[in-house]
Motif scaffolding. Structure first.
Motif, mmCIF file in Angstrom:
data_model
loop_
_atom_site.group_PDB
_atom_site.id
_atom_site.type_symbol
_atom_site.label_atom_id
_atom_site.label_comp_id
_atom_site.label_asym_id
_atom_site.label_seq_id
_atom_site.Cartn_x
_atom_site.Cartn_y
_atom_site.Cartn_z
ATOM 1 N N ALA A 106 0.832 -1.207 0.000
ATOM 2 C CA ALA A 106 0.000 0.000 0.000
ATOM 3 C C ALA A 106 0.867 1.257 0.000
ATOM 4 C CB ALA A 106 -0.945 -0.005 1.204
ATOM 5 N N ALA A 107 1.939 1.246 0.778
ATOM 6 C CA ALA A 107 2.842 2.399 0.821
ATOM 7 C C ALA A 107 3.534 2.584 -0.527
ATOM 8 C CB ALA A 107 3.874 2.221 1.938
ATOM 9 N N MET A 108 3.888 1.493 -1.193
ATOM 10 C CA MET A 108 4.506 1.583 -2.514
ATOM 11 C C MET A 108 3.536 2.204 -3.517
ATOM 12 S SD MET A 108 6.355 -2.161 -2.649
ATOM 13 C CE MET A 108 6.840 -2.043 -4.361
ATOM 14 N N ARG A 109 2.289 1.749 -3.470
ATOM 15 C CA ARG A 109 1.287 2.303 -4.384
ATOM 16 C C ARG A 109 1.076 3.792 -4.138
ATOM 17 N NH1 ARG A 109 -1.383 -2.863 -3.620
ATOM 18 N NH2 ARG A 109 -1.293 -3.968 -5.605
ATOM 19 N N ALA A 110 0.976 4.160 -2.861
ATOM 20 C CA ALA A 110 0.751 5.567 -2.516
ATOM 21 C C ALA A 110 1.919 6.437 -2.973
ATOM 22 C CB ALA A 110 0.525 5.715 -1.014
ATOM 23 N N ALA A 111 3.142 5.957 -2.775
ATOM 24 C CA ALA A 111 4.322 6.713 -3.199
ATOM 25 C C ALA A 111 4.352 6.851 -4.720
ATOM 26 C CB ALA A 111 5.593 6.046 -2.703
ATOM 27 N N ASN A 112 4.000 5.805 -5.433
ATOM 28 C CA ASN A 112 3.987 5.849 -6.883
ATOM 29 C C ASN A 112 2.901 6.805 -7.390
ATOM 30 O OD1 ASN A 112 4.891 4.912 -9.527
ATOM 31 N ND2 ASN A 112 2.831 4.030 -9.650
ATOM 32 N N GLY A 117 1.328 11.525 -10.045
ATOM 33 C CA GLY A 117 0.144 12.361 -10.052
ATOM 34 C C GLY A 117 -1.104 11.590 -10.449
ATOM 35 N N GLN A 118 -1.012 10.254 -10.465
ATOM 36 C CA GLN A 118 -2.159 9.427 -10.815
ATOM 37 C C GLN A 118 -2.770 8.818 -9.569
ATOM 38 O OE1 GLN A 118 -0.689 6.510 -13.511
ATOM 39 N NE2 GLN A 118 -0.227 7.976 -15.111
#
Length: 119
Positions: A106-112, A117-118
């Motif tokens: 989840a943290a990886m997705r949020a950082a990405n 900006g998506q």
């Protein structure tokens, strides 16, 4: 945090220095509460390649691992191995109690999402 010293040691022939190193290493680990988890056991490569043997030593902390590796007692015997067995050695901290890999994802997705900006 528990820390592990992991070594990938290339296969080498017998040399008396290696036997001496193995005889003396536990005495260098004891003051830092280091203990072997894997040593001179068989392993099976299931992905990639791994040439050589595996050694894994557990320490209570990263400070203990560095204390051991940098200690005069270990420095005195280190050459007995490195003169005859090339290899790679790393220190890696374990994960905390209750670690949840889904939180990491989840943290990886949020950082990405923040970086691109998506959402």
């Amino acid at each position: 945090m528990t820390t592990y010293a992991i070594a990938n040691l290339r296969v080498a022939g017998y040399h008396p220095d290696i036997a001496e190193y193995i005889e003396r290493i536990q005495g260098t680990l004891d003051p830092f509460n280091g203990r072997f988890l894997v040593h001179a056991t068989q392993h099976e490569v299931i992905e990639g390649s791994w040439t050589g043997g595996v050694v894994m030593i557990e320490f209570p902390s990263l400070a203990d691992a560095h204390g051991w590796y940098d200690s005069p007692a270990y420095r005195e015997i280190l050459h007995l191995r490195t003169d005859h067995i090339p290899g790679d050695v790393i220190f890696v901290e374990g994960v905390p109690e209750g670690y949840e890999p889904a939180r990491t994802a989840a943290a990886m997705r949020a950082a990405n999402e923040g970086a691109t900006g998506q959402e």
